[in-house]
Design a protein around this motif. Structure first.
Motif, PDB file in Angstrom:
ATOM      1  N   TYR A  69       0.846  -1.193   0.000  1.00 25.38           N
ATOM      2  CA  TYR A  69       0.000   0.000   0.000  1.00 25.38           C
ATOM      3  C   TYR A  69       0.881   1.242   0.000  1.00 25.38           C
ATOM      4  O   TYR A  69       1.704   1.431   0.896  1.00 25.38           O
ATOM      5  N   GLU A  70       0.719   2.066  -1.021  1.00 25.18           N
ATOM      6  CA  GLU A  70       1.343   3.380  -1.034  1.00 25.18           C
ATOM      7  C   GLU A  70       0.455   4.305  -0.204  1.00 25.18           C
ATOM      8  O   GLU A  70      -0.711   4.515  -0.528  1.00 25.18           O
ATOM      9  N   ARG A  71       0.991   4.836   0.875  1.00 22.95           N
ATOM     10  CA  ARG A  71       0.171   5.641   1.768  1.00 22.95           C
ATOM     11  C   ARG A  71      -0.338   6.897   1.083  1.00 22.95           C
ATOM     12  O   ARG A  71       0.409   7.585   0.380  1.00 22.95           O
ATOM     13  N   GLN A  72      -1.620   7.169   1.307  1.00 20.75           N
ATOM     14  CA  GLN A  72      -2.304   8.305   0.709  1.00 20.75           C
ATOM     15  C   GLN A  72      -2.673   9.313   1.793  1.00 20.75           C
ATOM     16  O   GLN A  72      -2.957   8.939   2.932  1.00 20.75           O
ATOM     17  N   ASP A  73      -2.690  10.582   1.421  1.00 25.05           N
ATOM     18  CA  ASP A  73      -3.199  11.597   2.342  1.00 25.05           C
ATOM     19  C   ASP A  73      -4.711  11.455   2.478  1.00 25.05           C
ATOM     20  O   ASP A  73      -5.393  10.992   1.558  1.00 25.05           O
ATOM     21  N   ASN A  74      -5.232  11.875   3.616  1.00 26.16           N
ATOM     22  CA  ASN A  74      -6.675  11.838   3.875  1.00 26.16           C
ATOM     23  C   ASN A  74      -7.232  10.428   3.668  1.00 26.16           C
ATOM     24  O   ASN A  74      -8.198  10.205   2.940  1.00 26.16           O
ATOM     25  N   ALA A  75      -6.597   9.473   4.320  1.00 21.87           N
ATOM     26  CA  ALA A  75      -7.009   8.072   4.206  1.00 21.87           C
ATOM     27  C   ALA A  75      -6.985   7.438   5.592  1.00 21.87           C
ATOM     28  O   ALA A  75      -6.333   7.932   6.517  1.00 21.87           O
ATOM     29  N   LEU A  76      -7.721   6.340   5.712  1.00 23.39           N
ATOM     30  CA  LEU A  76      -7.740   5.595   6.959  1.00 23.39           C
ATOM     31  C   LEU A  76      -7.250   4.177   6.693  1.00 23.39           C
ATOM     32  O   LEU A  76      -7.695   3.525   5.757  1.00 23.39           O
ATOM     33  N   TYR A  77      -6.326   3.711   7.527  1.00 22.71           N
ATOM     34  CA  TYR A  77      -5.787   2.364   7.420  1.00 22.71           C
ATOM     35  C   TYR A  77      -6.143   1.600   8.699  1.00 22.71           C
ATOM     36  O   TYR A  77      -6.059   2.151   9.799  1.00 22.71           O
ATOM     37  N   PHE A  78      -6.556   0.354   8.539  1.00 23.62           N
ATOM     38  CA  PHE A  78      -7.030  -0.406   9.687  1.00 23.62           C
ATOM     39  C   PHE A  78      -6.544  -1.842   9.588  1.00 23.62           C
ATOM     40  O   PHE A  78      -6.486  -2.431   8.509  1.00 23.62           O
ATOM     41  N   THR A  79      -6.152  -2.406  10.737  1.00 28.07           N
ATOM     42  CA  THR A  79      -5.682  -3.786  10.790  1.00 28.07           C
ATOM     43  C   THR A  79      -6.239  -4.465  12.035  1.00 28.07           C
ATOM     44  O   THR A  79      -6.546  -3.815  13.037  1.00 28.07           O
ATOM     45  N   ALA A  80      -6.316  -5.794  11.956  1.00 29.57           N
ATOM     46  CA  ALA A  80      -6.754  -6.631  13.069  1.00 29.57           C
ATOM     47  C   ALA A  80      -5.560  -7.421  13.587  1.00 29.57           C
ATOM     48  O   ALA A  80      -4.524  -7.528  12.916  1.00 29.57           O
ATOM     49  N   PRO A  81      -5.662  -8.003  14.790  1.00 28.45           N
ATOM     50  CA  PRO A  81      -4.512  -8.680  15.395  1.00 28.45           C
ATOM     51  C   PRO A  81      -3.890  -9.797  14.566  1.00 28.45           C
ATOM     52  O   PRO A  81      -2.699 -10.062  14.716  1.00 28.45           O
ATOM     53  N   SER A  82      -4.642 -10.452  13.712  1.00 22.98           N
ATOM     54  CA  SER A  82      -4.095 -11.610  12.990  1.00 22.98           C
ATOM     55  C   SER A  82      -3.250 -11.233  11.779  1.00 22.98           C
ATOM     56  O   SER A  82      -2.519 -12.067  11.243  1.00 22.98           O
ATOM     57  N   GLN A  83      -3.304  -9.986  11.316  1.00 24.06           N
ATOM     58  CA  GLN A  83      -2.656  -9.626  10.059  1.00 24.06           C
ATOM     59  C   GLN A  83      -1.155  -9.392  10.231  1.00 24.06           C
ATOM     60  O   GLN A  83      -0.686  -8.991  11.292  1.00 24.06           O
ATOM     61  N   ILE A  84      -0.411  -9.647   9.152  1.00 24.12           N
ATOM     62  CA  ILE A  84       1.039  -9.478   9.166  1.00 24.12           C
ATOM     63  C   ILE A  84       1.386  -8.145   8.506  1.00 24.12           C
ATOM     64  O   ILE A  84       0.992  -7.881   7.363  1.00 24.12           O
TER      65      ILE A  84
END
Length: 296
Positions: A69-84
């Motif tokens: 993922y190329e980080r974008q401005d004005n964006a939300l990133y979300f992860t759960a405990p199982s993800q690497i």
């Protein structure tokens, strides 16, 4: 992107106690370009908590479950405990990080949050691109949560839950809109079905083979698919659900440890005690004393 050596297990980063409030369940941190990145974030790792990051401005690339993922401005990133997760480089960041544990979601006042699409994440998404209006509202809600987080008192937990419910509900609506066209695969559907069966039968059925029989598939196939789709063994999902319910009962009910063990389907209280300590690191009695001191 750095990788682990052959003999290195994927590390799990624990939730770090909030420095301002002492909370072991929830924290929020705002950054104006000076949030330090630790070196171990540049290696593949999991986090033992849910993470939501509102990016006002940032550059760089990170990976989630082998997807870049190329980080974008004005964006939300979300992860759960199982993800690497893994970052390619340390870069400055402007925005807000919101972190909370599964135990936080287990609290009675937060239970409904667990069912929201953003938390369930059936499409295994990670990135929400926000409009200017969406970003402004998300930033406003995060500011309210941050202010309330640093305002202790008898109403604090209710106010945090109220603001967080609005935020996660709003983001879940955006999630369903953004991922409407992404139909879950057959393996993703099996994972969801397995989780639903665990939710329905975890008190009675404590073996993966029993769930495989309910789903008319082999235990080996179920274990393989669940591990591939979620990053953790099928039995771990079941154990986590049992621990979650045990924690709820220890906090919210006067059940004795023997009664609680039987309620969860354990034939002996001693077996339940060993199971709970193996999974959490503390005995049921120690957990009850600690959590009640914290929330009563």
């Amino acid at each position: 992107m750095q990788t682990l050596t052959r003999n290195q297990p994927i590390p799990v980063h624990p939730f770090e106690q909030d420095g301002a409030t002492g909370s072991n369940l929830f924290t929020i941190v705002r950054s104006e370009g000076d949030l330090p990145y630790e070196e171990n974030l540049l290696l593949p790792h999991r986090k033992a908590y849910y993470l939501l990051v509102f990016v006002k401005h940032s550059r760089g690339r990170h990976w989630v479950d082998a997807t870049p993922y190329e980080r974008q401005d004005n964006a939300l990133y979300f992860t759960a405990p199982s993800q690497i997760l893994v970052k390619e480089a340390a870069t400055p960041f402007w925005g807000t990080r919101l972190e909370f544990t599964d135990e936080f979601l287990a609290l009675q006042q937060n239970a409904a949050l667990r069912e929201l699409p953003l938390i369930q994440n059936p499409h295994r998404g990670h990135e929400l691109l926000l409009t200017a209006a969406d970003g402004a509202l998300v930033e406003e809600l995060l500011a309210k949560i941050e202010a309330e987080h640093h305002r202790p008192g008898e109403w604090q937990h209710r106010m945090l839950t109220a603001y967080l419910t609005v935020l996660l509900t709003y983001l879940s609506r955006l999630y369903t809109e953004q991922f409407t066209g992404a139909e879950p695969s057959a393996d993703q559907h099996l994972l969801k079905t397995y989780r639903a069966k665990v939710e329905e039968c975890y008190r009675e059925l404590h073996e993966v083979g029993a769930y495989a029989a309910l789903l008319h598939i082999s235990a080996g196939h179920l274990s393989e698919v669940v591990k591939a789709q979620s990053g953790k063994p099928a039995i771990k999902h079941l154990h986590e659900r049992l621990v979650l319910e045990a924690k709820r009962l220890l906090l919210y009910t006067p059940l004795s440890l023997k009664e609680l063990a039987f309620d969860l389907g354990f034939s002996e209280a001693s077996y339940f005690n060993r199971f709970f300590k193996r999974e959490t690191g503390v005995t049921p009695a120690e957990y009850r004393a600690t959590i009640r001191k914290m929330y009563q």
